[in-house]
Every structure is written in structure tokens, then in C-alpha cells.
Design an enzyme around this catalytic site. Structure first.
Site, PDB file in Angstrom:
ATOM      1  N   PHE A  11       0.841  -1.216   0.000  1.00 48.09           N
ATOM      2  CA  PHE A  11       0.000   0.000   0.000  1.00 48.09           C
ATOM      3  C   PHE A  11       0.876   1.267   0.000  1.00 48.09           C
ATOM      4  O   PHE A  11       0.896   2.030  -0.984  1.00 48.09           O
ATOM      5  CB  PHE A  11      -0.908  -0.100   1.239  1.00 48.09           C
ATOM      6  N   ILE A  12       1.651   1.478   1.047  1.00 47.90           N
ATOM      7  CA  ILE A  12       2.493   2.682   1.118  1.00 47.90           C
ATOM      8  C   ILE A  12       3.617   2.588   0.085  1.00 47.90           C
ATOM      9  O   ILE A  12       3.979   3.577  -0.560  1.00 47.90           O
ATOM     10  CB  ILE A  12       3.068   2.850   2.543  1.00 47.90           C
ATOM     11  N   ASP A  32       8.049  -9.927  -1.383  1.00 47.76           N
ATOM     12  CA  ASP A  32       7.682 -11.352  -1.515  1.00 47.76           C
ATOM     13  C   ASP A  32       6.194 -11.526  -1.830  1.00 47.76           C
ATOM     14  O   ASP A  32       5.710 -12.659  -1.893  1.00 47.76           O
ATOM     15  CB  ASP A  32       8.077 -12.133  -0.252  1.00 47.76           C
ATOM     16  N   LEU A  33       5.468 -10.428  -2.018  1.00 42.92           N
ATOM     17  CA  LEU A  33       4.043 -10.416  -2.376  1.00 42.92           C
ATOM     18  C   LEU A  33       3.188 -11.139  -1.339  1.00 42.92           C
ATOM     19  O   LEU A  33       2.114 -11.658  -1.659  1.00 42.92           O
ATOM     20  CB  LEU A  33       3.822 -11.020  -3.786  1.00 42.92           C
ATOM     21  N   LEU A  73      10.313  -0.724   3.578  1.00 41.45           N
ATOM     22  CA  LEU A  73       8.931  -0.775   4.061  1.00 41.45           C
ATOM     23  C   LEU A  73       8.437  -2.196   4.280  1.00 41.45           C
ATOM     24  O   LEU A  73       7.395  -2.399   4.906  1.00 41.45           O
ATOM     25  CB  LEU A  73       7.997  -0.088   3.042  1.00 41.45           C
ATOM     26  N   GLN A  76       6.026  -7.654   8.267  1.00 40.13           N
ATOM     27  CA  GLN A  76       4.832  -8.367   8.706  1.00 40.13           C
ATOM     28  C   GLN A  76       4.010  -7.283   9.398  1.00 40.13           C
ATOM     29  O   GLN A  76       4.401  -6.791  10.455  1.00 40.13           O
ATOM     30  CB  GLN A  76       5.282  -9.500   9.639  1.00 40.13           C
ATOM     31  N   TYR A 141       4.654  -6.326  17.626  1.00 45.77           N
ATOM     32  CA  TYR A 141       4.838  -5.480  16.440  1.00 45.77           C
ATOM     33  C   TYR A 141       5.446  -4.129  16.826  1.00 45.77           C
ATOM     34  O   TYR A 141       6.423  -3.666  16.223  1.00 45.77           O
ATOM     35  CB  TYR A 141       3.487  -5.291  15.745  1.00 45.77           C
ATOM     36  N   ARG A 209      -8.175   9.106  16.375  1.00 42.01           N
ATOM     37  CA  ARG A 209      -7.008   8.728  15.571  1.00 42.01           C
ATOM     38  C   ARG A 209      -6.599   9.919  14.700  1.00 42.01           C
ATOM     39  O   ARG A 209      -7.433  10.754  14.352  1.00 42.01           O
ATOM     40  CB  ARG A 209      -7.332   7.534  14.646  1.00 42.01           C
TER      41      ARG A 209
HETATM   42  P1  NAD Z   1       1.506  -3.613   3.103  1.00 38.84           P
HETATM   43  O1  NAD Z   1       1.178  -4.952   3.681  1.00 38.84           O
HETATM   44  O2  NAD Z   1       0.651  -3.128   2.001  1.00 38.84           O
HETATM   45  O3  NAD Z   1       3.034  -3.543   2.652  1.00 38.84           O
HETATM   46  C1  NAD Z   1       4.050  -4.377   3.166  1.00 38.84           C
HETATM   47  C2  NAD Z   1       4.777  -4.991   1.982  1.00 38.84           C
HETATM   48  O4  NAD Z   1       5.885  -5.793   2.445  1.00 38.84           O
HETATM   49  C3  NAD Z   1       3.875  -5.923   1.162  1.00 38.84           C
HETATM   50  O5  NAD Z   1       3.979  -5.612  -0.219  1.00 38.84           O
HETATM   51  C4  NAD Z   1       4.424  -7.328   1.461  1.00 38.84           C
HETATM   52  O6  NAD Z   1       4.207  -8.245   0.397  1.00 38.84           O
HETATM   53  C5  NAD Z   1       5.893  -7.023   1.730  1.00 38.84           C
HETATM   54  N1  NAD Z   1       6.570  -8.027   2.574  1.00 38.84           N
HETATM   55  C6  NAD Z   1       6.103  -8.561   3.731  1.00 38.84           C
HETATM   56  N2  NAD Z   1       7.008  -9.445   4.221  1.00 38.84           N
HETATM   57  C7  NAD Z   1       8.053  -9.453   3.360  1.00 38.84           C
HETATM   58  C8  NAD Z   1       9.284 -10.159   3.317  1.00 38.84           C
HETATM   59  N3  NAD Z   1       9.615 -11.043   4.281  1.00 38.84           N
HETATM   60  N4  NAD Z   1      10.123  -9.941   2.294  1.00 38.84           N
HETATM   61  C9  NAD Z   1       9.792  -9.066   1.298  1.00 38.84           C
HETATM   62  N5  NAD Z   1       8.636  -8.368   1.284  1.00 38.84           N
HETATM   63  C10 NAD Z   1       7.780  -8.555   2.303  1.00 38.84           C
HETATM   64  O7  NAD Z   1       1.465  -2.573   4.334  1.00 38.84           O
HETATM   65  P2  NAD Z   1       1.702  -1.006   4.375  1.00 38.84           P
HETATM   66  O8  NAD Z   1       0.561  -0.431   5.127  1.00 38.84           O
HETATM   67  O9  NAD Z   1       2.023  -0.473   3.028  1.00 38.84           O
HETATM   68  O10 NAD Z   1       2.985  -0.930   5.331  1.00 38.84           O
HETATM   69  C11 NAD Z   1       4.266  -0.499   4.879  1.00 38.84           C
HETATM   70  C12 NAD Z   1       5.141  -0.282   6.106  1.00 38.84           C
HETATM   71  O11 NAD Z   1       4.585   0.757   6.911  1.00 38.84           O
HETATM   72  C13 NAD Z   1       5.275  -1.491   7.020  1.00 38.84           C
HETATM   73  O12 NAD Z   1       6.588  -1.558   7.509  1.00 38.84           O
HETATM   74  C14 NAD Z   1       4.288  -1.202   8.141  1.00 38.84           C
HETATM   75  O13 NAD Z   1       4.656  -1.867   9.326  1.00 38.84           O
HETATM   76  C15 NAD Z   1       4.407   0.308   8.245  1.00 38.84           C
HETATM   77  N6  NAD Z   1       3.251   0.996   8.834  1.00 38.84           N
HETATM   78  C16 NAD Z   1       2.066   1.086   8.173  1.00 38.84           C
HETATM   79  C17 NAD Z   1       0.988   1.789   8.756  1.00 38.84           C
HETATM   80  C18 NAD Z   1      -0.334   1.961   8.074  1.00 38.84           C
HETATM   81  O14 NAD Z   1      -1.220   2.667   8.623  1.00 38.84           O
HETATM   82  N7  NAD Z   1      -0.561   1.398   6.906  1.00 38.84           N
HETATM   83  C19 NAD Z   1       1.136   2.378  10.019  1.00 38.84           C
HETATM   84  C20 NAD Z   1       2.359   2.256  10.658  1.00 38.84           C
HETATM   85  C21 NAD Z   1       3.419   1.587  10.059  1.00 38.84           C
HETATM   86  C1  UD1 Z   2      -3.128   1.377  13.845  1.00 38.73           C
HETATM   87  C2  UD1 Z   2      -2.311   0.488  12.948  1.00 38.73           C
HETATM   88  C3  UD1 Z   2      -1.577  -0.513  13.765  1.00 38.73           C
HETATM   89  C4  UD1 Z   2      -0.740   0.195  14.839  1.00 38.73           C
HETATM   90  C5  UD1 Z   2      -1.601   1.160  15.642  1.00 38.73           C
HETATM   91  C6  UD1 Z   2      -0.708   1.964  16.579  1.00 38.73           C
HETATM   92  C7  UD1 Z   2      -3.557   0.411  10.875  1.00 38.73           C
HETATM   93  C8  UD1 Z   2      -4.363  -0.416   9.958  1.00 38.73           C
HETATM   94  N1  UD1 Z   2      -3.193  -0.179  12.013  1.00 38.73           N
HETATM   95  O1  UD1 Z   2      -4.065   0.591  14.528  1.00 38.73           O
HETATM   96  O2  UD1 Z   2      -0.708  -1.236  12.924  1.00 38.73           O
HETATM   97  O3  UD1 Z   2      -0.258  -0.758  15.744  1.00 38.73           O
HETATM   98  O4  UD1 Z   2      -2.266   2.038  14.748  1.00 38.73           O
HETATM   99  O5  UD1 Z   2      -1.054   3.247  16.730  1.00 38.73           O
HETATM  100  O6  UD1 Z   2      -3.250   1.540  10.583  1.00 38.73           O
HETATM  101  N2  UD1 Z   2     -12.354   0.078  14.070  1.00 38.73           N
HETATM  102  C9  UD1 Z   2     -13.737   0.000  14.025  1.00 38.73           C
HETATM  103  N3  UD1 Z   2     -14.303  -0.720  13.030  1.00 38.73           N
HETATM  104  C10 UD1 Z   2     -13.579  -1.375  12.086  1.00 38.73           C
HETATM  105  C11 UD1 Z   2     -12.172  -1.296  12.144  1.00 38.73           C
HETATM  106  C12 UD1 Z   2     -11.589  -0.555  13.161  1.00 38.73           C
HETATM  107  O7  UD1 Z   2     -14.435   0.568  14.874  1.00 38.73           O
HETATM  108  O8  UD1 Z   2     -14.180  -2.006  11.200  1.00 38.73           O
HETATM  109  C13 UD1 Z   2     -11.748   0.910  15.121  1.00 38.73           C
HETATM  110  C14 UD1 Z   2     -10.652   0.232  15.892  1.00 38.73           C
HETATM  111  O9  UD1 Z   2     -11.169  -0.502  16.981  1.00 38.73           O
HETATM  112  C15 UD1 Z   2      -9.818   1.435  16.324  1.00 38.73           C
HETATM  113  C16 UD1 Z   2      -9.975   2.421  15.148  1.00 38.73           C
HETATM  114  O10 UD1 Z   2     -11.132   2.015  14.454  1.00 38.73           O
HETATM  115  O11 UD1 Z   2     -10.344   2.007  17.476  1.00 38.73           O
HETATM  116  C17 UD1 Z   2      -8.799   2.411  14.194  1.00 38.73           C
HETATM  117  O12 UD1 Z   2      -8.569   1.062  13.841  1.00 38.73           O
HETATM  118  P1  UD1 Z   2      -7.454   0.620  12.774  1.00 38.73           P
HETATM  119  O13 UD1 Z   2      -7.663   1.337  11.487  1.00 38.73           O
HETATM  120  O14 UD1 Z   2      -7.440  -0.857  12.764  1.00 38.73           O
HETATM  121  O15 UD1 Z   2      -6.087   1.210  13.347  1.00 38.73           O
HETATM  122  P2  UD1 Z   2      -5.470   1.166  14.821  1.00 38.73           P
HETATM  123  O16 UD1 Z   2      -6.161   0.223  15.697  1.00 38.73           O
HETATM  124  O17 UD1 Z   2      -5.385   2.591  15.274  1.00 38.73           O
END
Ligand code: NAD
Ligand code: UD1
Length: 295
Positions: A11-12, A32-33, A73, A76, A141, A209
Site C-alpha cells: 500500500f504505502i 515477496d508479495l 517498508l 509483517q 509489532y 485517531r
Molecule cells: P503492506 O502490507 O501493504 O506492505 C508491506 C509490503 O511488504 C507488502 O507488499 C508485502 O508483500 C511485503 N513483505 C512482507 N514481508 C516481506 C518479506 N519477508 N520480504 C519481502 N517483502 C515482504 O502494508 P503497508 O501499510 O504499506 O505498510 C508499509 C510499512 O509501513 C510497514 O513496515 C508497516 O509496518 C508500516 N506501517 C504502516 C501503517 C499503516 O497505517 N498502513 C502504520 C504504521 C506503520
Molecule cells: C493502527 C495500525 C496498527 C498500529 C496502531 C498503533 C492500521 C491499519 N493499524 O491501529 O498497525 O499498531 O495504529 O497506533 O493503521 N475500528 C472500528 N471498526 C472497524 C475497524 C476498526 O471501529 O471495522 C476501530 C478500531 O477498533 C480502532 C480504530 O477504528 O479504534 C482504528 O482502527 P485501525 O484502522 O485498525 O487502526 P489502529 O487500531 O489505530
């Protein structure tokens, strides 16, 4: 520049790749998809996708050849998986990161920007948080991401590898996968709206949030990676505006042009109630002021 993006099919990652390509950089993705998708990446002459695991020493060393800067990025990403399978989660999120850092310094890479998370704060002693707020993670995590930050700081001290950690808050936007129970709440709500299902709110909906757009996150990543390379340490990536879930639902309802049906379920155990941050470093040092959703 020649940039390696681990997790670039996610995603990011895919939005960051789009921006790097638009800025004229050569991009190699190592993914690794496991949670990302090749379809997230449009074919481009300056883009190479390598399918491989960040724990695979040979694959990471090979991917590092000719690279100037690394955006790390790959992870898991599921908090519940880190609780149920802590050894697997640490193998990807800690050892995988050490593998990437080690290969980067041996290859003479100049800059590493990597994903940390707001999860490192857990329930902080006081709000709003800043980068100096102590880490009190509530999950493996969060701890793994905090350990990654310590490794990055050590590699910088020991080997002079310039590193910057990005503590993302709640990121939302296109390509976020809504299908897991632990997917980002905005993607889940949008999926439910499109399917005509009620929105499921865990708890009273008054939890707060800071929702930051993936486009602003991609801008922050690319700026730290290619322009503001003197910025080091860790940076909170957020908008500085926190909203309740009920406010979010009202805004989504206005956008959908109808009142949305809401179903309340018990709150999730162990989650953070309030999230609030003043992202001064993001604003001042990277010059990124992400727009908050208008609520
Ligand atoms: P995502 O799952 O879309 O992206 C993670 C990517 O890493 C995926 O494409 C996956 O296939 C790849 N991957 C996983 N394990 C792997 C491995 N062993 N080797 C190679 N590739 C691997 O998630 P995202 O939301 O895009 O997250 C990107 C980064 O940002 C992550 O490090 C995540 O922990 C961090 N993050 C995301 C959020 C959020 O709100 N989305 C918040 C805080 C931190
Ligand atoms: C997010 C991160 C998580 C990180 C945490 C730390 C994402 C997807 N997750 O969790 O990796 O550890 O911040 O700050 O960004 N909710 C509902 N209904 C739903 C889904 C969620 O009410 O269908 C609520 C959840 O209970 C929570 C809020 O919405 O209170 C946000 O949930 P979510 O998007 O999963 O993110 P975080 O729990 O904040």
C-alpha cells in the site's frame, strides 16, 4: 538516483514508487508479495520488480547492487499476527530489517529511510506525543519497530549509514486492502459503504485517531530519501489533527450523500483509546504539512 524499495508492491510502497518514478528516479522493488500485489505497480521502463524475501541474504545483497538509497517498508504488518506468531513476526520485522541495513552498509548505500510506527508509543503517559515520548509498546509489532529504530541508530553510529525512521500514524488511501479484520478502518468503512453493509464500530466510537493520507506519506518518504538527506533519527508522520470515529463516519456519510447505518460491537481489547501528535519535525524539517480530512 537508483532506489531500492522493499515492500514496494504494498500500500504505502506502491504510492512511494509512483512518486519516485514521477520524479525521474530508477526504482527496484524487492517484495515477496505476501501482503502486497504486483498489480499495485504499473509497468514503467525505470521500474524493476524482484520477488524475494528480505530475510534471504543472497536476494537482499543482489538487490542492493548499484543502489544509492533504500526505502525499507517490507514488514509483517499485522499486530495480531505479531501476538500469535511472535517468532515469525520478529524474524521478518527485526532480522529482516537487520539484513537490509547490513546489506545496505556493505553495498555503500548513502541513505536508508525505513518504516516505523505509532505503535511504538502504545498508551503514552501524556498526549500529544512527540518523538521524545518514551516507547511503551503494547504488542510485539510495536516492540519490533522500536528495536528497528535502535538498530538503525547503531548502524549510523558504527558505520556512518545515514538513516531516518518514519513513525506512521493511521495511513489511509487507495490500494489499502479492506479484507482483513485488522485492515485500516477507513478502507473497511469504504468497503462496507460500497456494499451497502452497516459500518461496524468497535466500542462507543469516541476513540480518536490521526488519519494521514498515503499521498502525504509517500511525499514524506521521498523527501526524506532524496532531498532532506541530512534529517536523521525518527519522525512522526501524521497531520496533527485527531478525530473520533463518529466524526469520521459523519464525514463519510456527507461524502456518500446519505446517513450511514452503524452497528456497535464491543471495543477491541488492548487498543489505544486516544492518539494525538503534533508532527513538528515533519512540518519543519521535511516541510510536509499533510492535509487532514475535513470533518
Ligand atoms: P503492506 O502490507 O501493504 O506492505 C508491506 C509490503 O511488504 C507488502 O507488499 C508485502 O508483500 C511485503 N513483505 C512482507 N514481508 C516481506 C518479506 N519477508 N520480504 C519481502 N517483502 C515482504 O502494508 P503497508 O501499510 O504499506 O505498510 C508499509 C510499512 O509501513 C510497514 O513496515 C508497516 O509496518 C508500516 N506501517 C504502516 C501503517 C499503516 O497505517 N498502513 C502504520 C504504521 C506503520
Ligand atoms: C493502527 C495500525 C496498527 C498500529 C496502531 C498503533 C492500521 C491499519 N493499524 O491501529 O498497525 O499498531 O495504529 O497506533 O493503521 N475500528 C472500528 N471498526 C472497524 C475497524 C476498526 O471501529 O471495522 C476501530 C478500531 O477498533 C480502532 C480504530 O477504528 O479504534 C482504528 O482502527 P485501525 O484502522 O485498525 O487502526 P489502529 O487500531 O489505530
Amino acid at each position: 538516483m537508483h532506489v531500492l524499495v522493499t515492500g514496494g508492491a504494498g500500500f504505502i510502497g506502491s504510492h512511494s514508487v509512483d512518486l519516485l518514478l514521477a520524479q525521474g528516479h530508477q526504482v527496484r522493488v524487492l517484495d515477496d508479495l505476501s501482503s502486497g500485489k504486483a498489480e499495485n505497480l504499473q509497468p514503467h521502463p525505470a521500474l524493476e520488480l524482484r520477488i524475494g524475501d528480505i530475510r534471504d541474504r543472497d536476494a537482499v545483497h543482489a538487490a542492493m547492487v548499484g543502489i544509492d538509497a533504500v526505502l525499507h517498508l517490507a514488514a509483517q504488518v499485522f499486530v495480531p499476527v505479531s501476538i500469535d506468531q511472535p517468532v515469525f513476526s520478529a524474524s521478518v520485522n527485526v532480522l529482516g530489517t537487520v539484513q537490509v541495513l547490513d546489506a545496505a552498509r556493505l553495498a555503500g548505500v548513502r541513505r536508508v529511510v525505513y518504516a516505523s510506527s505509532a505503535a511504538i508509543y502504545g498508551t503514552p503517559a501524556a498526549l500529544p506525543v512527540s518523538e521524545d515520548t518514551p516507547s511503551r509498546p503494547l504488542s510485539p509489532y510495536g516492540l519490533e519497530k522500536y528495536i528497528d529504530e535502535q538498530y538503525a541508530a547503531l548502524f549510523q553510529g558504527l558505520h556512518g549509514l545515514s538513516c531516518c525512521g518514519m513513525r506512521y500514524f493511521n495511513v489511509y488511501g487507495p490500494r489499502q486492502d479492506p479484507r482483513s479484520a485488522y485492515s485500516g478502518v477507513i478502507s473497511r468503512f469504504q468497503d462496507a459503504i460500497a456494499a451497502g453493509r452497516p459500518l461496524t464500530v468497535f466500542g462507543d466510537g469516541l476513540q480518536t485517531r490521526d488519519f494521514v493520507s498515503v499521498f502525504d506519506v509517500a511525499r514524506a518518504n521521498c523527501t526524506a530519501l532524496t532531498e532532506r538527506t541530512e534529517v536523521q533519527g525518527v519522525i512522526n508522520v501524521a497531520t496533527g489533527t485527531s478525530v473520533t470515529l463518529l466524526e469520521l463516519i459523519a464525514a463519510l456519510g456527507r461524502a456518500a450523500g446519505r446517513e450511514l447505518e452503524v452497528q456497535h460491537l464491543p471495543g477491541r481489547a488492548g487498543e489505544v483509546r486516544d492518539s494525538r501528535v503534533v508532527p513538528e519535525r515533519l512540518w519543519q524539517e521535511l516541510g510536509i504539512r499533510g492535509a487532514a480530512i475535513a470533518f
